[in-house]
Design an enzyme around this catalytic site. Structure first.
Site, PDB file in Angstrom:
ATOM      1  CG  ASP A 106      -1.925  -1.090   1.259  1.00  0.00           C
ATOM      2  OD1 ASP A 106      -1.636  -2.173   0.720  1.00  0.00           O
ATOM      3  OD2 ASP A 106      -3.002  -0.881   1.834  1.00  0.00           O
ATOM      4  CE  LYS A 167      -5.749   1.502   1.817  1.00  0.00           C
ATOM      5  NZ  LYS A 167      -4.653   1.269   2.793  1.00  0.00           N
ATOM      6  CE  LYS A 196      -6.263  -2.471   2.806  1.00  0.00           C
ATOM      7  NZ  LYS A 196      -4.821  -2.645   3.091  1.00  0.00           N
TER       8      LYS A 196
END
Length: 238
Positions: A106, A167, A196
């Site tokens: 990430d 995200k 996500k």
């Protein structure tokens, strides 16, 4: 490249325990010890979480603990304060994190560059990580900090750079994960790009709403409380 994420959205009958394969079990406390990280990895195995998400410095320990289990080893960079690393530094760190055993990554992004109209630089900052790591990269877009036009640009530039996941935010300090933000990203994601959800995900019911909205993964430090349906008013999550 490892990417064994569950992709189906949640069914209405999904039980708390059945939510585990969607959860990236997160622990990023600065005072966490080696024993804490080993225990965290073992919790991921015991509950069947998608991944153990840990700081880069603990990736070798967690990767060793999870070897052969099928549980992903996830880490993050340019985080928790995003957009503070140089692009070259970010790419070098990404390559090292992959070498140490991470299987997913990430990343924070350069929000200031986006707001300055530096679109090529914003895109290349992400693309450099994708190339250097060879891992599925999840891009923290910090949606609440962006105007409508900036959101559209950020999503497109992240996908052009090779993002595997979009995200909504890096943590609950930016946004509590919600179905509206998830649907926004799902509606704009190209084929093969997933979403996500991240930010103060604390309960089974909240997680279920996010999965129904189209999220493929949930990032949370309250994974055990969620899959045991034990969350209460005292439950916290990043």
């Amino acid at each position: 490249m490892s990417d064994t994420t569950t992709t189906a959205t949640a069914e209405p009958t999904l039980s708390p325990a059945e939510m585990a394969p969607y959860i990236q079990h997160t622990r990023i406390d600065p005072d966490a010890t080696r024993d804490d990280m080993v225990a965290h990895a073992r919790e991921a195995v015991a509950h069947g979480f998608n991944a153990a998400m840990v700081p880069a410095s603990w990736v070798p320990v967690v990767a060793a603990e999870l070897r052969g289990t099928g549980i992903e080893v996830a880490s993050a960079l340019d985080f928790p304060t995003v957009g503070v690393m140089t692009s070259a530094g970010k790419a070098a760190e990404a390559a090292e994190i992959a070498r140490l055993g991470a299987t997913q990554l990430d990343i924070g992004v350069q929000i200031g560059w986006l707001k300055s109209g530096m679109y090529d630089e914003f895109r290349e900052d992400i693309a450099g990580v994708v190339r250097a790591s060879g891992l599925p990269v999840k891009v923290m877009l910090e949606l609440p900090l962006l105007t409508d036009a900036e959101k559209e640009a950020a999503v497109e530039l992240a996908m052009e750079a090779g993002a595997a996941y979009l995200k909504n935010a890096s943590s609950g300090q930016i946004e509590t994960a919600n179905p509206t933000s998830v649907r926004y990203l799902v509606d704009r994601a190209r084929d093969g790009v997933r979403v996500k959800a991240s930010g103060s995900i604390k309960s089974y019911r909240q997680g279920l709403e996010l999965l129904r909205a189209g999220a493929s993964l949930l990032g949370t430090s309250a994974g055990v409380a969620i899959v045991t349906d034990a969350a209460d008013d005292s439950t916290t999550s990043y």
